[in-house]
Scaffold this active site. Sequence first.
Site, PDB file in Angstrom:
ATOM      1  N   ASP A 110      33.940 -51.261  -8.520  1.00 38.74           N
ATOM      2  CA  ASP A 110      34.157 -50.159  -9.450  1.00 38.74           C
ATOM      3  C   ASP A 110      33.523 -50.416 -10.819  1.00 38.74           C
ATOM      4  O   ASP A 110      33.098 -49.482 -11.507  1.00 38.74           O
ATOM      5  CB  ASP A 110      35.655 -49.907  -9.651  1.00 38.74           C
ATOM      6  CG  ASP A 110      36.464 -49.896  -8.368  1.00 38.74           C
ATOM      7  OD1 ASP A 110      36.166 -50.712  -7.471  1.00 38.74           O
ATOM      8  OD2 ASP A 110      37.409 -49.101  -8.268  1.00 38.74           O
ATOM      9  N   ASP A 158      38.052 -50.771 -16.683  1.00 41.21           N
ATOM     10  CA  ASP A 158      37.824 -49.331 -16.545  1.00 41.21           C
ATOM     11  C   ASP A 158      37.567 -48.626 -17.873  1.00 41.21           C
ATOM     12  O   ASP A 158      37.614 -47.395 -17.943  1.00 41.21           O
ATOM     13  CB  ASP A 158      39.025 -48.679 -15.853  1.00 41.21           C
ATOM     14  CG  ASP A 158      39.094 -49.019 -14.371  1.00 41.21           C
ATOM     15  OD1 ASP A 158      38.035 -48.987 -13.725  1.00 41.21           O
ATOM     16  OD2 ASP A 158      40.191 -49.319 -13.883  1.00 41.21           O
TER      17      ASP A 158
END
Length: 394
Positions: free
Chosen positions: A173, A106
């Site tokens: 993601d 992330d």
Amino acid sequence: MNRVADSYFAKESDVPTNEAHQAALIRCIERLDRQMPTVGLRNPKIGNAANRWIYCNGPDWVMGFQTGQLWLAYQMTGSSAFKNAAKARRPEFEQVLRDRRLRDHDLGFQFSLSSVAEWLLTGDKSARSMGLAAADALLARFRPEGGYIQAWSAQGTHDREKAAFANGRMIADTMQNLALLFWAHRETAIEDYRDVAQIHAATAASCLVRDDDTSFHTFVFDPSTGEPIRGETHQGYANSSCWARGQAWLMHGFAQCYAATEDPAHLEVARRLSAKAEALVGSAAVPVWDFNLPDTETPYIDSSAGAVMAAGLYLLADQDIPAEEAQRWRAFADRLIDGLLSTCDLTKSEGAQGLLAHGAAHVPAGRCDTMLPYGDYYFMEALMRSVGHTQFFW
């Protein structure tokens, strides 16, 4: 002078005008402004039942979204209050770069919306250095044997259960985080950044995107050989289902990849995913959290999925594609934004601290029907794209 005929002014008539979306964007900026003294340096993690923020306890994957909203507001207004509030959050991002245990896939969510944004908007060279350090850390997660960036990591040498789950796993993601690598390539001309992003995207297209253009949330590889094993879910309803936000991450991510590279393979995948989402959403105002729910499950809606989808569709519509196709994606995005405004908009609600209600963070874990900082960020991005803005940090 004929302004319509003059080529200098020709684009002026192409700028979309949607007064409802522009008014909503102004309300978002006003809400951020009013909440700055309350939020301070804290990072919203999830909302409570009263539409108040619960904050992150230290660095977290969502920590970039409040900062990203502040930079968007600064971009729109030029107000030093937004710039100073965003810059003041830097120490926690520096902590992520100091501690490898805080880093995972992330890094793009965290640093594209903080350090890269600061560099692009202010020219601060130390922010640029932080962005490149984050890109290096993301690059180090690449697994060449399988052609993917590993999503999560085990915490500690004895965390065998987490290691067995995390090792050899990619997730949808991560497509949103590849923009950090493409930016680093543009800054440095170092080909590793671009090549790894391209390889990961190709693996995502072949493993996460099913033949029917729905998507897996995660995919598992043999950690040693890189052999593809199976698709699974983590936040969706079932391994065979289509988690709405996962589909949205992929839609936006492949549109970003095409914008960065003009690789037609990325455009094809973005089109396929978007067309499938259009069919799956149907006439609903806001996407349901998973598109394959049985009648026995509560059909919670997910405003964050709708916001991410809308932002990605506007981005896709802005690419060099046929006008009729661009109109199709823009119309779908407009419908999603209008659904959010009619169903989830909190910007007119006194006492609410965020922008959107009815987000579904992780329904199997009981986190649903709530405000989400990433839903808020993509709502702002989508509204800006809706009314013609094209400069962002991705």
